[in-house]
Design a protein around this motif. Sequence first.
Motif: not given
Length: 1008
Positions: A394-395, A384-389, A400-402
């Motif tokens: 969006d962050t 999820l962090v990688a997808l945002a980066r 929220l999902l993390v």
Amino acid sequence: MKDTPDTGLIADLTRSPIRAPSQAAAKSVAADLKPLAADHPEIAAILASAGAPRDFLLAALALSPYLRETALIDPRSLALALSLPAPYLVARTIEEARLCWKNGEGLPVGESELMGELRRAKRRVSLTLALHDLARLIDARHTTAALSDLADAALASAFDHLLRGGHEAGKLTLPDPENPCENSGLIVLGMGKHGARELNYSSDIDIVVFFDPDAGIARDRDEVGEVFARMVRRLVRIMQERTGDGYVFRTDLRLRPDPGSTPLAFPVDAAMNYYESRGQNWERAAYIKARPVAGDTGAGERFLKELVPFVFRKYLDFAAISDIHSIKRQIHAHRGFGDIAVKGHNVKLGRGGIREIEFFVQTQQLIAGGRMPKLRLRRTDEMLVALARARWIDTTTARLLVESYWYLRDVEHRIQMVRDEQSHTLPESEAELARIALMMGDADTASFGQTYVAVLARVEECYAELFEKEQGLSGGVGNLVFTGDDDDPGTLKTLAELGFDRPSDIARIIRTWHYGRYRATQSVEARERLTELTPELLKVFGATKRADEALIRFDAFLSGLPAGIQLFSLIGNNPGLMSLMVTIMASAPRLADIISRKPHVFDGMLDPGLMAELPTRDYLAERLKTFLEGARAYEEILDRLRIVALEQKFLIGVRLLTGAISPERAARSFSHLADLIIGAALEAVAEGMEEAHGRVPGGRVAVLGMGKLGSYELTAGSDVDIILLYDHDAGADESDGVKPLDPVRYYTRMTQRLVTALSAPTAEGILYEVDLRLRPSGNKGPVATSIRAFAKYQAEEAWTWEHMALTRARAVAGDASLCGEARALIDEVLAKPRDRTKLLADLTEMRDLIEQEKPPRDIWDVKLIPGGLIDIEFIAQYLSLSARAGGWLPAPEDDEVTGLLVGADVDQSFAALDHNECTSTDATLKTLGPDVLGEEVTETLRAALALWSGHAQIVRLCTEGDFAPKEAPAGLIDLVIRAGQAPDLASLETDFKSTSKRVRAVLRQVTG
């Protein structure tokens, strides 16, 4: 083992984060623990205290019958858990479990002893993690990782035991009996949560076991399959059989290929063949998290590396995403998890649950992982962090999902801590639900339920935004019926309201789609996808100025498609792309043709950062490098170059089409892409030459970009003008390979191969049309030129027009040192004093000749019209030669050009121009124009250059031919008007004519 740390102890708690369900329950636990105090001072100390540690311990054991039972069975583990930090105690226990297959003397232990040691380790780790988790001294991240590490250690120890047993029984011959798994060819992959190091508190473990018959450890090759199958059956018994000490992990082998008809251990070659030929989309999703967890981990890593093309495809297949989504729908239908609730809600599979977050992540990985290696992580939170980066999400959504993910994992763990059951469902009764609420640290079930439902709702909202496609055929836009032969009156009314002028014709076209009369709509699945897509498609088409024309062009596009499922799935899963598709159909037949022939070029549009990312040289280089990874064969490299070049040209064009980048930026990006492609092709060609003919001693090659390539002004349809220069040691007579060639033939052949590599048509198309006519002596000269011959020719034989062309030359690929020498040589040649009168006469003669041989078609022919691009380029080249030459040879006193000089030091102006930029027409005008022509004239030329270039970029992007307003698509006319910043076409035509006159007047002044 590190020294025992002194922080994070349960004995040091200052307050209990949980409370017992009642005083009576706490007293009952205290009574059970009291007999243990005599032998375990750690337990006695806590029972004797009146503070938070005691309150916590009694509450934890009162809330969890399983933990209470475990503490009474194994008080030593309870004592250690109370007095040592979890990370230390868990790590020590896991290390002991990993080595428990042998005794202190290094000899194998019996199977029953191994089973006992592993079970006691599991019990100690489980008790320690649960207590520290409830005490909030560790969180679910630590718990899941530690349980996964324990599973790894248990599997590795068990397989060491089994392999060593096979070795001693004469069935196997291990390379290193002291390290049985090493180089054994036995591959054990952890799947799902185990592979991602996310195991639940009561998880089973999903593993897949492969073996390499070529590893050579089996004495009898014919029996190798059965040997490993028996080994896996024993492994399952070691791991999951219940004894007096419990069990280690329930073990599931159903994720192996075709589990209903295949052995428990599978040969690697057969497995690879299976996945390449029959692998399913759900198996691709499963392998996202696969990780070597035991056995020969090196062989496991190699196997997974070979499997990457199956899991992460270079080309997107959105049908896979629909498959994943359908699994989720089936889960809801089968299990009845249709509503968000508290009592009886399944925290894993229910609405807003853990599985929705996992599906959210995995589908994005299936979409983007093949093109973006950074999105191939295993853990859900890290992804999820990688997808945002990567700007894929969006962050805010990622955060929220993390947070939701780990909250739900906490709930799941507490459900499982109660009785060590593999359950994910909250209790139905109030009393049992209160137990979970208290373990979560909530005051009561109402408080817990409020938080829990809010988290589920947030997850469901994110999931729905990603996957909501289940609308009816009408999609809320009114009647849309396309069955039968007659028009439905309600449908015609709907089409008219949507913006179509000829609704009956549109209805007939759509009936053609649904009757399967095109190849793209012949399959049932394709028609179903298109049917789902039709309402939104009609809405978007209807919103354009000329809806009928746009849809008719889309129909023509469909009629030429060889297949439709992939494209329909693609735009159906990404509504934002539909609008772009309509724009392309309405304005850019050239791009529409590219999509119809190569639908994969549209894949890049899925990158949400596309419009925000400038296609700089570094950006393009990174994508080129990623796409070429793993390509070794010459033909494969050339095919991949064609694929990535076509895709990136398309994406640069899309940015230009949507206004995300300016025409100037597009020109520079097209030029950077060409540089990189030529460089990669040259490298592949050079390697091929070396393999066939060896190297020429001291041989070096440089490619000069000429014309629009050299001046960073390429368009989407430009060919490339190049010159290949070479150099070698003075005494080099021939190359040093098995089939030697003299230098002239060697570099001639290299040039011919480079031209072929760039321009020869293959199944993937061509890269660029290549023009070599600007080399010395043109078509009559050798195709490759030595640097010395080039220098001599330019100094002694070159015509004025060749030196003018040389002002736009720059090295685009090849040996860095030779590129530098070529740059210096060009500067030296162009810096020689010139006869001003001859230069102006030659310039005038060349322009007149072009005008006679290639007259402009009309005012829209911005290259050839009087005052068009050629005029501006001639002026810039004149300025460049003037500035480079510095001092002039004597010129007539009445030279009319003198009136244009304003007295500034032109040499100084040229010195300020960066050599990397000096080939650009605009940069030359900007730097040299004010001192020679004056500020006002210079700005007139630069504005005209921007107008002509912008028009040319749009037209070359959208069509193969010329811009003819009467035949041009309506959307293209709108784009041309927008690029020219005019209110309408008539105003733009007037602007073109006045600009043409102004530029031609400047050229007449310059030439006198």
